[in-house]
Write a protein that holds these residues in place. Structure first.
Motif, mmCIF file in Angstrom:
data_model
loop_
_atom_site.group_PDB
_atom_site.id
_atom_site.type_symbol
_atom_site.label_atom_id
_atom_site.label_comp_id
_atom_site.label_asym_id
_atom_site.label_seq_id
_atom_site.Cartn_x
_atom_site.Cartn_y
_atom_site.Cartn_z
ATOM 1 N N SER A 91 0.854 -1.174 0.000
ATOM 2 C CA SER A 91 0.000 0.000 0.000
ATOM 3 C C SER A 91 0.892 1.227 0.000
ATOM 4 O O SER A 91 2.059 1.169 0.402
ATOM 5 C CB SER A 91 -0.940 0.023 1.211
ATOM 6 N N SER B 37 -9.021 3.295 10.549
ATOM 7 C CA SER B 37 -9.504 3.229 9.163
ATOM 8 C C SER B 37 -10.436 2.043 8.974
ATOM 9 O O SER B 37 -10.379 1.061 9.724
ATOM 10 C CB SER B 37 -8.340 3.082 8.185
ATOM 11 N N ILE B 39 -11.333 -0.715 5.919
ATOM 12 C CA ILE B 39 -10.781 -1.316 4.703
ATOM 13 C C ILE B 39 -11.680 -2.490 4.347
ATOM 14 O O ILE B 39 -12.152 -3.205 5.242
ATOM 15 C CB ILE B 39 -9.343 -1.802 4.974
ATOM 16 N N TRP B 49 -8.965 0.586 0.691
ATOM 17 C CA TRP B 49 -9.153 1.530 1.786
ATOM 18 C C TRP B 49 -10.426 2.336 1.555
ATOM 19 O O TRP B 49 -10.688 2.795 0.435
ATOM 20 C CB TRP B 49 -7.953 2.462 1.870
ATOM 21 N N ARG B 52 -11.173 7.011 7.000
ATOM 22 C CA ARG B 52 -10.346 7.146 8.189
ATOM 23 C C ARG B 52 -10.876 8.258 9.070
ATOM 24 O O ARG B 52 -11.370 9.272 8.570
ATOM 25 C CB ARG B 52 -8.910 7.484 7.782
ATOM 26 N N SER B 62 -12.269 7.569 0.755
ATOM 27 C CA SER B 62 -11.835 7.159 -0.572
ATOM 28 C C SER B 62 -12.482 8.060 -1.614
ATOM 29 O O SER B 62 -13.692 8.314 -1.555
ATOM 30 C CB SER B 62 -12.235 5.708 -0.818
ATOM 31 N N GLY B 109 -0.792 4.253 6.215
ATOM 32 C CA GLY B 109 -1.207 2.904 5.853
ATOM 33 C C GLY B 109 -0.529 1.808 6.646
ATOM 34 O O GLY B 109 -0.596 0.638 6.267
#
Lengths: 110, 124
Positions: A91, B37, B39, B49, B52, B62, B109
């Motif tokens: 990522s 977050s 996901i 993702w 958050r 996103s 991340g």
């Protein structure tokens, strides 16, 4: 933002080294020091293996290492063990508080 | 000991709104620098993702899903809630909540703790 590009599969024999690539652009992988790698075994949640390109969290074996050249990040697993067989996802931060994942690589230990 | 656990419906109908709750322990979302977050992962596919929320209540989504997502937190209950509107069969996935590794940037991340995930199926 587009997903990062990973090879669908990789393999190696026990004891060997294998490298998995993760290709992005200058807007994500090449632009920030925020590449992470997660390991995911079947039916399990992902596990953080590498963060900030090359740092290892506590408890992750030093057989796992991360690097980056230009817009491509890499995860290298040295001294392959049967337990390393899993899916691996990279990522990267992609700017504007967006995070993008790779498509994942299935690592097989032969 | 840090734990996170997702909860919510296993099955939703198309066009309905999904509400998922992440209940966590072992850390506080009011601690400076902490963030959680969401996901998701469709069956057999890659991680994606979604959203958050940070300790200071800043929220990020996103780009492709931002019009459908809302994230919020209840610090007193140690919970983070995600709602997703107008559910479609393509939204069928395992939904995870995850905590950022302490000392790293919230957008990095680097998720050090994950819930076990909850599978949400969208079908009529």
């Amino acid at each position: 933002q587009s997903a990062l590009t990973q090879p669908p599969s990789a393999s190696g024999s026990p004891g060997q080294s294998v490298t998995i690539s993760c290709t992005g652009t200058s807007s994500d992988v090449g632009g920030y020091n925020y590449v992470s790698w997660h390991q995911q075994r079947p039916g399990k949640a992902p596990k953080l293996m590498i963060y900030e390109v090359s740092k290892r969290p506590s408890g992750v074996p030093d057989r796992f290492s991360g690097s980056r050249s230009g817009n491509t990040a890499s995860l290298t697993v040295s001294g392959l063990q049967a337990e390393d067989e899993a899916d691996y996802y990279c990522s990267s931060y992609a700017g504007s508080n967006n995070l993008v994942f790779g498509g994942g690589t299935k690592l097989t230990v032969l | 000991q840090v734990t996170l656990r997702e909860s919510g419906p296993a099955l939703v109908k198309p066009t309905q709104t999904l509400t998922l709750t992440c209940t966590f322990s072992g850390f506080s979302l009011s601690t400076s620098g902490m963030c959680v977050s969401w996901i998701r992962q469709p069956p057999g596919k890659a991680l994606e993702w979604l959203a958050r929320i940070d300790w200071d209540d800043d929220k990020y989504y996103s780009t492709s899903l931002k019009t459908r997502l809302t994230i919020s937190k209840d610090t007193s209950k140690n919970q983070v809630v995600l709602t997703m509107t107008n559910m479609d069969p393509v939204d069928t996935a395992t939904y995870y909540c995850a905590r950022i590794l302490g000392g790293t940037s919230c957008y990095a991340g680097s998720f050090d703790y994950w819930g076990q995930g909850t599978l949400v199926t969208v079908s009529s």
